[in-house]
Design an enzyme around this catalytic site. Sequence first.
Site, short mmCIF file in Angstrom:
data_model
loop_
_atom_site.label_atom_id
_atom_site.label_comp_id
_atom_site.label_asym_id
_atom_site.label_seq_id
_atom_site.Cartn_x
_atom_site.Cartn_y
_atom_site.Cartn_z
N ASN A 1 -0.59 4.56 -0.40
CA ASN A 1 -1.33 5.77 -0.04
C ASN A 1 -2.17 5.59 1.22
O ASN A 1 -3.08 6.37 1.50
CB ASN A 1 -2.22 6.23 -1.20
CG ASN A 1 -3.24 5.15 -1.57
OD1 ASN A 1 -3.19 4.03 -1.06
ND2 ASN A 1 -4.19 5.48 -2.43
N ASP B 1 -4.51 3.55 2.23
CA ASP B 1 -5.95 3.27 2.29
C ASP B 1 -6.18 1.82 2.70
O ASP B 1 -7.29 1.30 2.63
CB ASP B 1 -6.64 3.58 0.94
CG ASP B 1 -6.07 2.75 -0.20
OD1 ASP B 1 -5.12 1.96 0.03
OD2 ASP B 1 -6.57 2.86 -1.33
N HIS C 1 -3.93 -17.22 -5.66
CA HIS C 1 -4.93 -16.49 -4.87
C HIS C 1 -6.24 -17.26 -4.68
O HIS C 1 -7.16 -16.75 -4.06
CB HIS C 1 -5.21 -15.15 -5.55
CG HIS C 1 -5.79 -15.31 -6.91
ND1 HIS C 1 -5.13 -15.94 -7.95
CD2 HIS C 1 -7.00 -14.98 -7.42
CE1 HIS C 1 -5.90 -15.97 -9.01
NE2 HIS C 1 -7.04 -15.38 -8.72
N ASP C 2 -6.32 -18.45 -5.27
CA ASP C 2 -7.55 -19.24 -5.14
C ASP C 2 -7.34 -20.49 -4.29
O ASP C 2 -8.28 -21.28 -4.14
CB ASP C 2 -8.03 -19.70 -6.53
CG ASP C 2 -8.43 -18.53 -7.42
OD1 ASP C 2 -8.92 -17.53 -6.88
OD2 ASP C 2 -8.23 -18.63 -8.65
N ASP D 1 0.86 -1.18 0.00
CA ASP D 1 0.00 0.00 0.00
C ASP D 1 0.90 1.24 0.00
O ASP D 1 1.82 1.33 0.80
CB ASP D 1 -0.86 -0.07 1.28
CG ASP D 1 -1.79 1.11 1.43
OD1 ASP D 1 -1.95 1.89 0.48
OD2 ASP D 1 -2.37 1.24 2.54
N GLU E 1 -5.27 -20.47 -17.47
CA GLU E 1 -5.67 -21.05 -16.19
C GLU E 1 -6.44 -22.33 -16.48
O GLU E 1 -7.61 -22.30 -16.87
CB GLU E 1 -6.58 -20.07 -15.41
CG GLU E 1 -6.90 -20.57 -14.01
CD GLU E 1 -8.12 -19.91 -13.35
OE1 GLU E 1 -8.22 -19.96 -12.13
OE2 GLU E 1 -8.98 -19.37 -14.07
N ASP F 1 -1.34 -1.14 -4.06
CA ASP F 1 -1.53 -0.38 -5.30
C ASP F 1 -0.28 -0.45 -6.18
O ASP F 1 0.74 -1.01 -5.78
CB ASP F 1 -1.90 1.08 -4.97
CG ASP F 1 -0.98 1.65 -3.90
OD1 ASP F 1 0.25 1.51 -4.04
OD2 ASP F 1 -1.50 2.21 -2.89
N ASP G 1 -7.75 -15.90 -17.61
CA ASP G 1 -8.62 -16.38 -16.54
C ASP G 1 -9.69 -17.33 -17.11
O ASP G 1 -10.25 -17.07 -18.18
CB ASP G 1 -9.29 -15.13 -15.92
CG ASP G 1 -10.06 -15.41 -14.66
OD1 ASP G 1 -9.43 -15.81 -13.67
OD2 ASP G 1 -11.29 -15.21 -14.65
N ASP H 1 -3.33 -10.09 -16.13
CA ASP H 1 -4.46 -10.99 -16.13
C ASP H 1 -5.45 -10.53 -17.19
O ASP H 1 -5.77 -9.34 -17.26
CB ASP H 1 -5.14 -10.91 -14.74
CG ASP H 1 -5.42 -12.26 -14.14
OD1 ASP H 1 -6.16 -13.03 -14.78
OD2 ASP H 1 -4.93 -12.53 -13.03
C1 GLC Z 1 -10.47 -17.40 -11.74
C2 GLC Z 1 -9.74 -16.53 -10.76
C3 GLC Z 1 -10.59 -16.38 -9.53
C4 GLC Z 1 -11.90 -15.72 -9.92
C5 GLC Z 1 -12.58 -16.49 -11.02
C6 GLC Z 1 -13.66 -15.69 -11.66
O1 GLC Z 1 -10.60 -18.69 -11.31
O2 GLC Z 1 -8.48 -17.05 -10.49
O3 GLC Z 1 -9.96 -15.65 -8.53
O4 GLC Z 1 -12.73 -15.60 -8.82
O5 GLC Z 1 -11.69 -16.82 -12.05
O6 GLC Z 1 -13.11 -14.68 -12.45
#
Ligand code: GLC
Length: 535
Positions: free
Chosen positions: A24, A26, A323-324, A22, A263, A30, A201, A99
Amino acid sequence: MNNFKWWQTGIIYQIYPRSFQDSNNDGIGDIPGIIKRLDYLKEIGIKTIWLSPFYPSPMHDFGYDVSDYRDVHPIFGTMQDFDRLLKKIHEHDMKLIIDLIPNHTSSEHKWFKESRKSSNNPYRDYYIWKDPKSNGKEPNNWLSYFGGAAWEFDKKTEQYYLHQFLKEQPDLNYQNPKVLTEMLKIMDFWLAKGVDGFRVDVICNMWKHPKFPNHPINAKWNGKVPIGKYVLKYTVNQPGTHKIVKAMRKVVDKYSDRVLIGETYLPYEELLEYYGNNDECHMPFNFHLLELKWKASSIKKKVNDYEKILPEGCWPSYALGNHDNKRIASKVGTEKQARIAAMLLLTLRGTPTVYYGDEIAMKNVKIPKNMIQDPPALKQPEIADIVGRDPERTPMQWDKTANAGFSDNGVKTWLPLAKNFKTNNVKSLEANKKSILALFKALAKLRSKNCCLNSGEYKYVPTLQKDIFAFIRFVDDEKLLIILNFGSKKINLDLSKKISGQAKILLSSDMIQKGNVNMSKITILPNLGLVIKIS
Ligand code: GLC
């Protein structure tokens, strides 16, 4: 090595921009924050950054619901900030992959706002609209990944629209050629700016069966996550998808030296299809290791199966976190095993993608109920522990100051910090020459210096030990033996009949073991990994 591309030899690092730095105050990361940390990434041996979505978005799915594909969300900065980031990354001799979210837009995207206005709106067919069944119900039994039906009824035009994720993420309609044309133009926009590629994605779900049949029941469903109830036979990996991916690859290939990554949560046979005939993805992700239990026997089998099945010219790509999914350090349980995981990922044949914070063994953070933000967890509170992704998205732990150097003191960060950030942070691990971060750097350095690691061949070494995964990476006269002990027992190996030559430890996962190795009696301590040079 000269014949190999940057995306083959270098390490990819995924930045989830809300949680990296971060600038700034918040409480949300960023782009200027990322710029501040480029020296760190360079220093730990990263070649490529994959940046999760930074586009304008109402943030129902934290940016995976894009309302404008050609701009930057003010939370993350401005387009000038993005341009500066790209320039700085290139000045660091690094690359930037962004992405691309082509399966769906945000319901706030101007196409959808138009589309829902009337059934004869020029944008109507940008999305998938269907009449209700005669009883008024959804057109078929398809479910959303995030809970509930995949169809939302829109009163205005009395039709349902399809959304495989949130209702705020309507699926685009690729049977309408205009949609693909739009998406390709968006790719052009970013490629012309100079980005080095895309991570696409939900690449496998873009094309739906044109007849929209009901999904068959999944006899193996464990009763937990509702979408598992059906086999997603008509939404995942439809033949029509490949036409779209080929068109995307063509755009990428108009520019020199760019990359297309997909992905792909798929069984191997289907995953391979995404390489096409070198005319689809350069690298579809292999997520199998991430999905497996942490056991040497399963991991080595999966790697060997992939090595066997992968045709020549298809380059592997592995990830142990994102992140999933649950953080690798939480999955493997101990720091010692997190070190083994780092050693595995950075020594296998193929491009490793590292999730931010995994280099310091960040763990899943327990999120108090009132702080849960991730939509699947909010929508399905009874299974929040299984489907919630907040725990792996917490702020990066930079130092021991309040807010871990992510935001300044006193700021409320968007997700809570890990409790252990005072000891588990970049700064304190940098000060320790034997830390997991030191190991990561050493591995990255070995990988960049030794062609056999970044682009050499792979050969499995059978040992008859269930807790050991051993393999050789070699090219020309360069040869490294990697031995990973997934278990908590000391193991002695006799490899003298299989491998000959002088052997010397180059690196051990505890950063302690050194010296020559006797091939007829290699001692591997519990939870230890070794990289051994054979000459
Ligand atoms: C992909 C992303 C995930 C997102 C999903 C919908 O699986 O990695 O984080 O929620 O697509 O876009």
